[in-house]
Design an enzyme around this catalytic site. Structure first.
Site, short mmCIF file in Angstrom:
data_model
loop_
_atom_site.label_atom_id
_atom_site.label_comp_id
_atom_site.label_asym_id
_atom_site.label_seq_id
_atom_site.Cartn_x
_atom_site.Cartn_y
_atom_site.Cartn_z
N LYS A 76 0.84 -1.20 0.00
CA LYS A 76 0.00 0.00 0.00
C LYS A 76 0.87 1.25 0.00
CE LYS A 76 -3.96 1.90 2.64
NZ LYS A 76 -4.82 1.68 3.83
N SER A 171 -9.62 1.56 3.33
CA SER A 171 -8.87 2.33 2.35
C SER A 171 -7.82 1.51 1.59
CB SER A 171 -8.15 3.48 3.08
OG SER A 171 -7.19 2.96 4.02
N SER A 195 -9.68 -0.80 7.57
CA SER A 195 -9.22 -0.52 6.21
C SER A 195 -8.58 -1.70 5.49
CB SER A 195 -8.24 0.65 6.22
OG SER A 195 -8.91 1.85 6.50
#
Length: 524
Positions: A76, A171, A195
């Protein structure tokens, strides 16, 4: 081959059935073919190939570094990566190249993993859809799956669905999409209020949020320091355990990591449920929970009961206050963390330099999106001298009550809690954006954010397909530092439900493969 588990692909590499460079080329080709998913912000093609070549040399010499050697992974884009742009999907950090690796990235590279690139997210990880980043929203691979394409024509809104793709959740939506679409074998996400687990549920993969302090946060650009945890996204529970074994342990660069020595574990194949107690929190049966998710949750409880586990209803009485409590604490820490972005030291510099105040204002206006600015404003309001006791201190007290609820349940003999992960299956983007970010986050993280406030481990496991052919995930919550037991239960459940997995022929048919690789590469 790209559908294989970490254990299977590691065995194939050791036996010479596939080479690290061949595997890397296949993943990079599929990343290019599925570029429309927008799962990656940066693809580190040259670096990945160099790492794959180094891995291949180690295999030829019989010096493989570990079970992850030569295996493509993704990270990420809020984890620092030396020499690779790290943006947090924000204009504020566009062009920022860290001089160091996050500890979790360094540990993966030390094991010989091949870093393919950085995955997309909501800006600074503030969101639940992966739709609010500076580089555009992430598309859910299930939008193009055979299961969804065959089912959607049976519904009255089929015409609308034909023109609107599905969200990934957030996210860590880019990481979930990357794993779901077979472009990598595992990916790192971050989990502050769900997330990692939220997109895992909506993308049909496994999403693990470890106990706070088990894995180092050093190099993870912070959202909420007291809740942030590096997360793991894989296609099966065994793979999540394998990555956890690599990442866990004390880090002298992170004072919040545990001092105790971490002992790697392997999940057994034969698992007996008879001595376990599974708790079902009654407060999690909330308005808005879809009938299909409720049915899957109930069926899962029945599976455990039939296997001999003790299944009981439990109460977490302060659950109803958790969303408001989380909002206050989250925005307060966001306001503190975002203060470092002032246009002076690093990151974007505003166009106005009439005064220091004007520079700060221009920098943040140009560098942050509306979501980030709103959270900063809210947090600063809660931290004002006249509001501090009324909001922040009171929220901390409620957080303690929420943590005590979990502690009381686990001290009563419950081993694992079973809950939904999200209210429903994923939804089309055009429906998702009808609500503002704060409302969406409050709804989508309702089952996940209390876990972060309590510092507990939790994992989302794909459990069934909805009537539309889309994944529904369930969440297992465990005791602190009891990941081995938590993942053992999750593995047993995974084996019972036999989740069919995504059929990506739809994606392959939807793109024009211009690379020399054959379609069979992706479908084998």
């Amino acid at each position: 081959m790209l559908r294989a588990s970490l254990r299977e692909i590691s065995a194939a590499l050791k036996e010479g059935q596939v080479s690290p460079t061949e595997l890397c080329y296949k993943c990079l080709s599929l990343i290019k073919a599925t570029k429309f998913l927008n799962a990656y912000i940066t693809v580190a093609e040259d670096l990945a190939l160099k790492q794959a070549e180094a891995s291949e040399k180690r295999y030829r010499q019989g010096q493989a570094l570990g079970d992850l050697d030569g295996i493509p992974i993704a990270v990420k884009d809020n984890f620092s990566t030396a020499g690779i742009e790290t943006t947090c999907a924000s204009n504020m950090l566009k062009g920022y190249i860290p001089p160091f690796n996050a500890t979790v990235v360094e540990k993966l590279l030390d094991q010989g993993a091949v870093l393919l690139g950085k995955t997309n997210l909501d800006e600074f990880a503030m969101g639940c859809g992966s739709t609010d980043g500076a580089f555009g929203p992430v598309r859910n691979p299930w939008s193009y799956s055979r299961q969804y394409r065959e089912k959607r024509v049976q519904h009255s809104n089929a015409q609308r669905e034909d023109t609107s793709w599905l969200i990934t959740g957030g996210s860590s939506g880019g990481s979930a999409a990357a794993v779901s679409s077979f472009t990598c074998f595992a990916a790192l996400g971050s989990d502050t209020g769900g997330s990692t687990r939220n997109p895992a549920s909506l993308c049909g993969v496994v999403g693990l949020k470890p106990t706070y302090g088990l894995i180092s946060r050093f190099g993870l650009i912070p959202l909420v320091n007291s809740m942030d945890v590096p997360g793991i996204l894989t296609r099966c529970v065994d793979d999540a355990a394998a990555v956890l074994n690599v990442l866990s342990g004390h880090d002298p660069k992170d004072s919040t990591t545990v001092q105790d020595t971490f002992h790697p574990f392997e999940l057994p194949n034969l698992i007996d449920m008879k001595d376990l107690c599974i708790g079902i929190p009654k407060e999690y049966n909330v308005p808005g929970l879809s009938s299909e998710t409720l049915a899957v949750w109930s069926k899962a409880a029945d599976l455990f009961e039939k296997a001999g586990a003790k299944v009981i209803d439990v109460s977490l009485p302060h659950t109803g206050y958790s969303i408001v409590c989380y909002h206050v604490l989250c925005t307060a820490e966001v306001a503190s963390n975002m203060a470092r972005f002032d246009g002076l030291e690093y990151g974007h510099r505003g166009s106005s330099d009439e005064s220091t105040e004007a520079l700060y204002a221009a920098t943040r206006r140009e560098g942050f999106n509306d979501v980030v600015r709103q959270r900063i404003l809210s947090g600063n309001y809660f931290l004002l001298k006249q509001n501090y006791e009324k909001f922040f201190v009171k929220a901390q007290k409620v957080r303690r009550l929420i943590a005590n609820d979990f502690a009381k349940v686990f001290s009563s003999g419950v081993n694992v809690l079973l809950t939904p992960t999200t209210l429903s299956e994923t939804v089309p983007y055009v429906e998702f954006i009808e609500k503002d970010n704060r409302t969406r986050s409050a709804q989508e993280d309702i089952f996940t954010q209390a876990v972060n406030m309590a510092g507990l481990p939790a994992v989302s496991v794909p459990s069934a397909l909805s009537k539309k052919g889309l994944p529904i995930g369930l969440q297992f919550i465990g005791r602190t530092f009891c990941e081995a037991q938590l993942l053992m239960v999750a593995k047993w459940f995974e084996k019972q439900v036999q989740f069919p997995g995504i059929q990506l022929e739809g994606i392959i048919d939807a793109v024009d493969l211009t690379s020399p690789c054959e379609k069979s590469i992706f479908l084998s």
